[in-house]
Design an enzyme around this catalytic site. Structure first.
Site, mmCIF file in Angstrom:
data_model
loop_
_atom_site.group_PDB
_atom_site.id
_atom_site.type_symbol
_atom_site.label_atom_id
_atom_site.label_comp_id
_atom_site.label_asym_id
_atom_site.label_seq_id
_atom_site.Cartn_x
_atom_site.Cartn_y
_atom_site.Cartn_z
ATOM 1 N N TYR A 36 16.982 -22.155 19.765
ATOM 2 C CA TYR A 36 15.906 -21.818 18.839
ATOM 3 C C TYR A 36 16.356 -20.872 17.730
ATOM 4 C CZ TYR A 36 12.285 -23.765 21.941
ATOM 5 O OH TYR A 36 11.506 -24.591 22.685
ATOM 6 N N TYR A 94 -19.719 17.533 -4.352
ATOM 7 C CA TYR A 94 -18.713 17.732 -3.313
ATOM 8 C C TYR A 94 -17.345 18.044 -3.917
ATOM 9 C CZ TYR A 94 -15.283 16.917 0.286
ATOM 10 O OH TYR A 94 -14.231 17.081 1.143
ATOM 11 N N ASN A 114 -6.577 14.023 -2.932
ATOM 12 C CA ASN A 114 -7.182 12.794 -2.426
ATOM 13 C C ASN A 114 -6.389 11.599 -2.942
ATOM 14 O OD1 ASN A 114 -10.832 13.010 -2.118
ATOM 15 N ND2 ASN A 114 -9.218 13.535 -0.711
#
Length: 484
Positions: free
Chosen positions: A261, A34, A176
């Site tokens: 908070y 490939y 790639n």
């Protein structure tokens, strides 16, 4: 990422040569490999004659250079070059040493390929952006040289670097891989780590500005929960506030039992972000050292097709960093809102005397709210947004590149939010004089004042915000913080 020499592990060349030789031996058998003697993606079933194998790799690089949008920052591109060289030098990609040396030559010569930021879905690698990088290696495309964009061939000529002639699989190996998404995520991680330190500093200043309590940072509270990031964040906040005269002035007789908070739960929120960033750092460190192209030559010379190019780990890490950036900003914006509210802070409305005539920090809080809202929208996970490509051959993709790219806008927004909090907290200090905060927080106050004077009467707010934001982005406030 800038100007740091890259040194590969000793013996890399022999490993790379062995990989290239193994591929050559497999090619000699005539079998279909490939991307070596076949087409790509959906065209993998098409065999390519031996006489056209070099053209195959050249066509791949040219056709895949289909990116768009603004160009990636030079530091990110330098990191991409380094990561690609590291990956190929592992000796599983079947490229010649000359390919690795070409990447190193670009780094050494400070040639930065011009890479459009958009066009990768983070599977089959970062194909389009890496193709733009690879064009410069072969003397095509464009690159930055001394701050100017020039043709790739001209960039190589100026640096005395010869264009690379691609051998079998070398174009595919260059394209790639997850190096672009990983570099983007790493750059954002480094920024996020500095911003978190700055947020701890700003939060500690807000505690003193609002005459809040340091009891919520008591180590016994956090030991009972056992979350490591929370324990570290609380210890850091304690150290930042240690020795504050402002804190001591209201230790007795303060009618408030508990703070809101945004002050009281800062260790819990910052600590969770700290742990999240730590996990992302581990994932990205592994990815930075990984081999992520396809097919791969493994021990024994076998050629294996797989999917290491799928950037799901990077996408998840980027989404985690996005959550941290959004939450650091969200709680910072709430502290800003607290400081400008006289009911909650006990300070003059909008932190200015003669309110009404002066609006003070009224709209600075609105700006912080706008940036916070934008970061909430940007924090939506990208990793779940797969969109099939390549005629459904690549039917699940990671979207890692976009996931990492959006982090840079988020970090920019967060720097703006923290700049507003630092300005507000520094202004709050003015109302407690002659009392002093801790030594480190007074240094932070002084740093704010190098960029923006105290707010005595209304003036244009944007220049002050921009000046303090620049200090945030340069890591000046983060450098004051010693993490526990």
């Amino acid at each position: 990422m800038e100007g740091t020499p890259l040194a590969l592990a000793e013996g890399w060349r022999a490993t790379v040569e062995a990989s290239a030789a193994a591929l050559e031996a497999r090619m000699a058998t005539g079998e279909a490999l490939y991307g070596v003697n076949t087409g790509f993606g959906k065209l993998a079933g098409t065999r390519i004659p031996a006489a056209q194998l070099a053209q195959l790799q050249l066509n791949l690089v040219r056709s895949h250079a289909a990116g768009t949008g603004p160009l990636l920052p030079a530091p990110v591109v330098r990191l991409v070059l380094a990561l690609k060289a590291l990956s190929l030098a592992r000796g599983a990609s079947a490229v010649r040493p000359a390919v690795v040396e070409a990447l190193l030559a670009l780094l050494a010569a400070d040639i930065t390929p011009a890479i459009p930021a958009r066009g990768s879905v983070g599977a089959s690698g970062d194909l389009a952006p890496l193709a733009h990088l690879s064009l410069v290696l072969i003397g095509e495309g464009e690159a930055f040289v001394e701050g100017q964009v020039v043709p790739g061939a001209e960039a190589l000529r100026r640096a005395g670097v010869a264009p690379l002639s691609l051998g079998p699989k070398e174009g595919l190996a260059l394209l790639n891989g997850t190096q672009v998404s990983t570099a983007l995520a790493l750059a954002a991680l480094f920024a996020a780590e500095d911003l978190l330190r700055t947020a701890l500093l700003a939060g500690a200043m807000s505690v003193d500005a609002a005459r809040g309590s340091d009891t919520p940072f008591d180590p016994r509270i956090h030991a009972l929960r056992g979350q490591p990031g929370q324990i570290r964040a609380a210890a850091t906040l304690r150290a930042l506030l240690a020795g504050s005269q402002i804190r001591e002035s209201h230790r007795q007789g303060d009618p408030r039992v508990q703070d809101p908070y945004s002050l009281r739960c800062h260790p819990q929120v910052a600590g969770a972000c700290l742990d999240l960033l730590g996990h992302a750092a581990q994932v990205l460190e592994r990815e930075a050292n990984a081999v992520t192209d396809n097919p791969l030559v493994v021990e024994g010379g076998e050629v294996l097709s797989g999917g290491n190019f799928h950037a799901e780990p990077v996408a998840f890490a980027a989404d985690a960093i996005a959550l941290a950036l959004a939450e650091i900003g969200a709680i910072s914006e709430r502290r800003i809102a607290l400081l400008v509210d006289p009911v909650l802070s006990g300070l003059p409305a909008f932190l200015v005397r003669e309110g009404g005539l002066n609006s003070g920090f009224m709209i600075a809080q609105v700006t912080a709210a706008a940036l916070t809202a934008e970061n909430r929208a940007l924090a939506t996970p990208r990793s779940v947004d797969s969109l099939p490509t390549s005629a459904n051959q690549e039917d699940h993709v990671s979207m890692a590149t976009g996931a990492a790219l959006r982090l840079h806008d988020m970090a920019d927004n967060l720097a703006g939010i923290l700049a507003v909090e630092l300005l507000c907290a520094a202004q709050g200090f003015e109302f407690h004089r002659p009392l002093q905060s801790s030594e480190v927080l007074e240094r932070a106050h002084g740093l704010v004042r190098t960029a923006a004077a105290a707010w005595d009467a209304d003036r244009a707010m944007a220049p002050d915000m921009a000046a303090v934001k620049a200090l945030v982005e340069r890591g000046r406030f983060a450098a004051l913080v010693e993490m526990a």
